[in-house]
Design a protein around this motif. Structure first.
Motif, mmCIF file in Angstrom:
data_model
loop_
_atom_site.group_PDB
_atom_site.id
_atom_site.type_symbol
_atom_site.label_atom_id
_atom_site.label_comp_id
_atom_site.label_asym_id
_atom_site.label_seq_id
_atom_site.Cartn_x
_atom_site.Cartn_y
_atom_site.Cartn_z
ATOM 1 N N ASP A 39 -0.488 0.256 -2.392
ATOM 2 C CA ASP A 39 -1.614 -0.070 -1.528
ATOM 3 C C ASP A 39 -1.630 -1.543 -1.108
ATOM 4 N N GLN B 6 2.377 -9.528 3.807
ATOM 5 C CA GLN B 6 1.333 -9.962 4.737
ATOM 6 C C GLN B 6 1.563 -11.430 5.083
ATOM 7 N N SER C 262 -0.907 -3.214 4.962
ATOM 8 C CA SER C 262 -1.200 -2.402 3.775
ATOM 9 C C SER C 262 -2.690 -2.073 3.753
ATOM 10 N N LEU C 263 -3.042 -1.128 2.883
ATOM 11 C CA LEU C 263 -4.455 -0.791 2.697
ATOM 12 C C LEU C 263 -5.244 -2.030 2.268
ATOM 13 N N PHE C 264 -4.661 -2.822 1.403
ATOM 14 C CA PHE C 264 -5.326 -4.036 0.913
ATOM 15 C C PHE C 264 -5.654 -4.995 2.052
ATOM 16 N N GLU C 265 -4.663 -5.240 2.927
ATOM 17 C CA GLU C 265 -4.886 -6.184 4.026
ATOM 18 C C GLU C 265 -5.965 -5.655 4.976
ATOM 19 N N ALA D 73 -9.364 -6.146 3.475
ATOM 20 C CA ALA D 73 -9.750 -7.564 3.517
ATOM 21 C C ALA D 73 -10.211 -7.944 4.918
ATOM 22 N N ARG D 74 -9.480 -7.494 5.948
ATOM 23 C CA ARG D 74 -9.851 -7.815 7.326
ATOM 24 C C ARG D 74 -11.179 -7.154 7.705
ATOM 25 N N ARG E 164 -2.383 -6.883 14.261
ATOM 26 C CA ARG E 164 -1.115 -7.016 13.543
ATOM 27 C C ARG E 164 -0.643 -5.661 13.040
ATOM 28 N N LEU F 67 -8.910 -15.333 7.346
ATOM 29 C CA LEU F 67 -10.002 -14.409 7.039
ATOM 30 C C LEU F 67 -11.350 -15.132 7.044
#
Lengths: 131, 112
Positions: A73, A101, B29-32, B35-36, B25, A106
Motif C-alpha cells: 500500500d 513517491q 500508492s494508496l498511501f500517497e 495523504a493528498r 501525478r 502537501l
C-alpha cells in the motif's frame, strides 16, 4: 525516560548497514556480534548523540506479512527529517535509489518516499517554514 | 470483476478527487493518495474506504493498477470518459458554441 533507540527490520543486516551508511549517509555507532545476527545501530551525522536507529533482523515470522502489506500500500513505517526534500531526492536518485513517491508538496510539509532495498519504504519529510 | 458504469463511478466527490490527484501525478500508492486527499482536499476517509473507492474506479475502467517493486500503484485511465462526449457531443452550431465559449472550461464541465 528518553527515546534513545528505534528499530527498523531489515532483510539483510550487512546490506542494510551499507545502504544506511554509504547511501543515506548515517554513521555506524554500534556493531556488536550476537551469534547469527548483530546489534547494529546508526546515528545521524547531524546528531551523533541523538536517537539511534537499530537495524533489526527481519527474522520473526510475523514481520514478513506485516512489512509486505505495508509496502504493497506504499506505507512508509519510518520517516526521517531533512532540510530539503528536493535536494535529497536528487542526491539519492543519483545514488540509484528508487523513489515510490517523488517530492510532493502537501501544504505544511514536503514529503517523498523511497525503497531502502531491505524491505522497507522510508519517508523523508521537510517541514515548510510557516509564513 | 463486477463492472461499474462510469456515471456511478464519478458521481462521488471523493472519487472525483482521487481522479484529480491521479491526473496530477500518475502511478501513486494508496498511501500517497490518502495523504493528498487529506492534505489537499480535507478528505479524511480511512485507507480502507479509499481502497474501496479505488476498486469502484477500477471496475469502471477509470484507473489501472500495476505492481512496481513490491508496491501497488494506480494510474488514471481517461478512455472510458470519451463515451460521455460521444453520447452528448459538444454542439458545433456556431450560435450555441459561441455561448458555450464564453462560459468557463467547457470540456471540464462535460467530463464532470
Amino acid at each position: 525516560m528518553r527515546i534513545n533507540w528505534t528499530s527498523i527490520c531489515v532483510d539483510d543486516q550487512e546490506k542494510a548497514l551499507r545502504f544506511y551508511t554509504e547511501t543515506l549517509g548515517f554513521r555506524l555507532k554500534h556493531n556488536i556480534p550476537l551469534g547469527e545476527h548483530a546489534w547494529i545501530t546508526v546515528v545521524s551525522e547531524e546528531d551523533p548523540e541523538g536517537t539511534e536507529l537499530v537495524l533489526e533482523p527481519a527474522g520473526h515470522p510475523a514481520v514478513v506479512p506485516f512489512r509486505k502489506a505495508l509496502v504493497k500500500d506504499g506505507i512508509p513505517y519510518t520517516a526521517f527529517a531533512v532540510d530539503d526534500v528536493g535536494a535529497e531526492h536528487e542526491r539519492l536518485v543519483a545514488e540509484g535509489v528508487r523513489f515510490v513517491q517523488p517530492p510532493t508538496d502537501l501544504g505544511t510539509v514536503i514529503t517523498a518516499v523511497f525503497d531502502d532495498t531491505c524491505g522497507n519504504l522510508i519517508q523523508i519529510v521537510e517541514e515548510k517554514a510557516q509564513t | 470483476m463486477i463492472h461499474v458504469d462510469i456515471y456511478r463511478a464519478i458521481a462521488d466527490r471523493t472519487r472525483r478527487a482521487i481522479l484529480d490527484e491521479l491526473v496530477d501525478r500518475s502511478g501513486q500508492s494508496l498511501f500517497e493518495l490518502c495523504a493528498r486527499l487529506i492534505m489537499k482536499h480535507g478528505i479524511s476517509s480511512s485507507r480502507q474506504a479509499i481502497s474501496q473507492h479505488l476498486d469502484v474506479l477500477e471496475a469502471a475502467g477509470l484507473i489501472r493498477t500495476r505492481r512496481e517493486g513490491r508496491s501497488k500503484l494506480h494510474w488514471f485511465e481517461g478512455a472510458p470518459l470519451e463515451a460521455i462526449g460521444k453520447r452528448w457531443p459538444i454542439s458545433t452550431d456556431e450560435d450555441i458554441s459561441q455561448d458555450v465559449d464564453t462560459s468557463h472550461s467547457t470540456d471540464e464541465d462535460i467530463k464532470e
